[in-house]
Design a protein around this motif. Structure first.
Motif, short mmCIF file in Angstrom:
data_model
loop_
_atom_site.label_atom_id
_atom_site.label_comp_id
_atom_site.label_asym_id
_atom_site.label_seq_id
_atom_site.Cartn_x
_atom_site.Cartn_y
_atom_site.Cartn_z
N ILE A 178 0.91 -1.12 0.02
CA ILE A 178 0.11 -0.03 0.00
C ILE A 178 0.85 1.22 -0.06
O ILE A 178 0.79 2.00 -0.64
N MET A 224 -8.46 -7.73 4.30
CA MET A 224 -7.07 -7.47 4.52
C MET A 224 -6.62 -6.21 3.94
O MET A 224 -5.49 -5.48 4.72
N ILE A 225 -6.92 -5.68 3.01
CA ILE A 225 -6.54 -4.41 2.78
C ILE A 225 -6.91 -3.21 3.67
O ILE A 225 -6.04 -2.52 4.10
N ALA A 226 -8.23 -3.37 4.16
CA ALA A 226 -8.63 -2.26 5.19
C ALA A 226 -7.81 -2.56 6.62
O ALA A 226 -7.09 -1.36 6.97
N GLN A 227 -7.42 -3.71 7.08
CA GLN A 227 -6.51 -3.94 7.94
C GLN A 227 -5.07 -3.34 7.62
O GLN A 227 -4.57 -2.50 8.51
N ALA A 230 -4.41 -0.99 5.54
CA ALA A 230 -4.47 0.35 5.33
C ALA A 230 -4.52 1.25 6.87
O ALA A 230 -3.59 2.01 6.80
N TYR A 234 -10.74 2.13 2.22
CA TYR A 234 -10.81 0.94 3.28
C TYR A 234 -10.46 1.40 4.55
O TYR A 234 -10.79 0.42 5.48
#
Lengths: 174, 223
Positions: free
Chosen positions: A115, B6-9, B11, A130
């Motif tokens: 990211i 998983m992306i949210a966590q 990020a 997100y």
């Protein structure tokens, strides 16, 4: 009892905007000053971001970890815009530090690094979608980009993340 | 397979680290004295953003309703999950978070206080510690990358703690005789948190991947 009630009223009378300002304006200033090295420019960044916050105050949460993340992101976004405008001037150096050096080890380091390595707009879209939970209309308004652009950045970011994550996992497996 | 969760966590973690790095960098700097021109522009913005007439009217009505509820003695039964008195603090539920904030009425510590864990589970070593004003955070990690976070604040009137409320079970326990709450997540990969206020009014929270019993043992080792 009356003391309790007056305390609640005093607390609540402070608006969401004012609370956000009081909680984060100094942090925002220091971030801006760190990159721009000039008090006036740093204050202009803080002011610019609060103009944007005032415009979008209805969709912004009160003071919370998410809101702190949002204001930091908005400050960084504004600094990047200033760098773009000033890129013709040789005295300004583009600083693009990634904040992954001091991280505590956790389970998702690979994905976090992926990211952090995304281009700015894509990374911001990922955070807003997100981490902050905004929809694509809101993201386009916050970043000042078209809805179409926001959708494209989102798709590209997810494609890249999938690719980087899969490659990273394969490398770790080797 | 890469999922949205998983992306949210990731990020969220990346942002948390980013902000912690900034705060650590600036914590020793004095607050900036903004120019009068800046203050003037911000004051104008505040007036625009605040909508004071509508806002004050709504909250006066809310205060009257609350006064009736308190006066009739039913407020505690009203919705203990949404707003509960918590050992000199108030716990409110705000969207997906429990928010712990001080509700006044108790003596506040003026002098800085230093606390540490005298029991640290095997395999954990100190990873970093941060003091920001009246708040202290110490993070320990083990080889698996699991974190044990120890936080305290000795002037709780300046503190708001946000703890995720979604899929969380609250258990009432005691830490060295003080009432405490354990927030147990039913989600895999989310830590468990214990929150309590010591008799000297210092507020503590500890989170990690431990059983309730182990978490209490860690909490009771705070000296």
């Amino acid at each position: 009892m009356l003391v309790y009630l007056s305390m609640i009223e005093d607390d609540r009378d402070r608006s969401k905007f004012t609370e956000i300002y009081e909680a984060y304006h100094d942090l925002m200033y220091h971030i801006a000053y760190k990159y721009l090295g000039n008090e006036q420019d740093a204050e202009d960044v803080v002011h610019h971001v609060f103009v944007k916050i005032a415009e979008k105050i209805k969709i912004i949460e009160p003071v919370s970890p998410k809101t702190k993340g949002l204001v930091v992101l908005m400050v960084e976004n504004r600094i990047k815009d200033i760098y773009k405008v000033r890129s013709r001037h040789p005295e300004v150096t583009y600083l693009d530090e990634r904040y992954i050096t001091a991280q505590p080890p956790e389970t998702n380091i690979l994905l976090r690094d992926c990211i952090e390595s995304l281009p700015d707009v894509q990374r911001h879209v990922i955070y807003l979608r997100y981490f902050e939970g905004y929809d694509m209309h809101q993201i386009s308004r916050i970043l000042g980009i078209s809805l179409d652009w926001a959708h494209k950045a989102h798709k590209r970011a997810k494609d890249k993340l999938k690719q980087m994550y899969t490659e990273g996992e394969d490398t770790n497996a080797d | 397979m890469l999922t949205d969760r998983m992306i949210a966590q990731a990020a969220a973690e990346a942002m948390e680290i980013r902000i912690a790095k900034y705060e650590a960098e600036f914590e020793n700097l004095p607050p900036h004295r903004f120019s009068s021109e800046f203050e003037r522009k911000i004051a104008k913005l505040k007036r625009k953003a605040d909508h004071p007439i509508l806002y004050r009217t709504l909250y006066r009505v809310a205060s009257i309703i609350l006064a009736v509820l308190i006066g009739s003695g039913v407020w505690l039964a009203f919705d203990t999950d949404a707003r509960a008195a918590f050992f000199g603090w108030v716990k409110e539920k705000f969207e997906s978070y429990f928010v712990y904030s001080y509700n006044g009425g108790a003596e506040i510590n003026e002098e800085p206080k230093t606390y540490s864990l005298t029991f640290i589970p095997d395999g954990y070593t100190e990873h970093y510690s941060k003091t920001f004003s009246d708040r202290v955070t110490v993070v320990y990690t083990n080889e698996k990358g699991e974190m044990l976070k120890f936080n305290y604040s000795y002037t709780p009137d300046k503190t708001n703690w946000f703890i995720k409320a979604e899929n969380t079970i609250v258990e009432h326990v005691t830490v060295n005789g003080s009432d405490a709450e354990v927030l147990l997540s039913t989600e895999q990969g989310r830590s468990t948190t214990i929150v309590w206020v010591a008799p000297d009014n210092t507020a503590f929270n500890i989170s990690g991947f431990f059983s309730v019993e182990d978490l209490i043992m860690i909490a009771e080792s705070v000296k």
